[in-house]
Design an enzyme around this catalytic site. Structure first.
Site, PDB file in Angstrom:
ATOM      1  N   HIS A   1     129.066   6.019   9.515  1.00  0.00           N
ATOM      2  CA  HIS A   1     127.815   5.269   9.666  1.00  0.00           C
ATOM      3  C   HIS A   1     126.695   6.033   8.951  1.00  0.00           C
ATOM      4  CE1 HIS A   1     124.170   4.022  11.876  1.00  0.00           C
ATOM      5  NE2 HIS A   1     124.798   2.867  12.003  1.00  0.00           N
TER       6      HIS A   1
ATOM      7  N   VAL B   1     124.028   7.417   9.796  1.00  0.00           N
ATOM      8  CA  VAL B   1     123.433   8.594  10.443  1.00  0.00           C
ATOM      9  C   VAL B   1     124.428   9.745  10.597  1.00  0.00           C
ATOM     10  CG1 VAL B   1     121.743   7.199  11.686  1.00  0.00           C
ATOM     11  CG2 VAL B   1     123.883   7.826  12.815  1.00  0.00           C
ATOM     12  N   LYS B   2     125.610   9.614  10.041  1.00  0.00           N
ATOM     13  CA  LYS B   2     126.631  10.653  10.167  1.00  0.00           C
ATOM     14  C   LYS B   2     126.559  11.645   8.997  1.00  0.00           C
ATOM     15  CE  LYS B   2     128.270   8.752  13.870  1.00  0.00           C
ATOM     16  NZ  LYS B   2     127.208   7.996  14.460  1.00  0.00           N
ATOM     17  N   THR B   3     127.302  12.728   9.114  1.00  0.00           N
ATOM     18  CA  THR B   3     127.305  13.794   8.122  1.00  0.00           C
ATOM     19  C   THR B   3     127.750  13.297   6.750  1.00  0.00           C
ATOM     20  OG1 THR B   3     127.931  15.267   9.923  1.00  0.00           O
ATOM     21  CG2 THR B   3     128.127  16.141   7.699  1.00  0.00           C
TER      22      THR B   3
END
Length: 193
Positions: free
Chosen positions: A141, A143-145
């Site tokens: 997603h 907002v992930k790394t």
């Protein structure tokens, strides 16, 4: 193949989201009505919701205040005859899987599905996240790394779980001629048992 290599796992299965990854991992572990999972309340709703989608009950377990990950000592207190799996969550990228948690799961014949949505690339005692639990789920997603705009994946070292995950990802649509009832099917043919 690249994800499996980075995670030190034999297999990686891509899906449409981190939620889908949790859903098929729980289903591959056999989670269903009457079963229970133990997980951390310090997570996104999908960790619990994927279990609820399968008709299972969610039992939240307290966290270790030093790591903010699920507390293995508290997990032991939550296990009962309905416990099917433990879903530790890697809070802020810190691996939640520990040898102690693995021993608890093995002793009680319980699967571990590690929610590693925030910890791709992390390691526990030199071993990469994605190779520690029975199955490990990832989210890509925004907002992930690491992001693909959306998406998810499951890693495992089990050929049996890999096969189940592949089938579940595709609604159990079978195309391999050895799995089909119809002999000499046309190339577009598939079956859903």
């Amino acid at each position: 193949a690249s994800l499996a290599k980075i995670c030190g796992a034999k297999y990686a299965i891509s899906v449409s989201s981190g939620t889908a990854a949790l859903h098929i991992a729980y289903a591959a572990a056999g989670l269903g009505p009457g079963d229970e999972i133990i997980t951390s309340p310090l997570t996104f709703a999908a960790t619990a919701n994927a279990a609820l989608m399968l008709g299972a009950r969610v039992r939240f377990c307290d966290i270790d205040p030093n790591t903010l990950n699920i507390d293995a000592k508290e997990v032991v207190k939550k296990i009962n005859e309905k416990t099917k799996l433990i879903a530790p969550v890697d809070f802020a990228g810190l691996p939640a899987f520990t040898d102690e948690l693995g021993e608890i799961a093995t002793k009680n014949n319980i699967a571990i599905v590690e929610d590693a949505a925030h910890s791709i690339g992390a390691r526990y005692q030199g071993r990469p996240v994605g190779s520690l639990a029975d199955m490990t789920t990832f989210s890509f997603h925004p907002v992930k790394t690491i992001t693909t705009g959306e998406g998810g994946a499951v890693t495992t070292n089990s050929p049996e779980l890999y096969e189940k995950l592949c089938h579940l990802r595709n609604h159990y649509m079978l195309r391999n001629p050895k799995d089909l009832r119809e002999e000499n099917p046309p190339p577009w043919h598939y079956e859903i048992p």
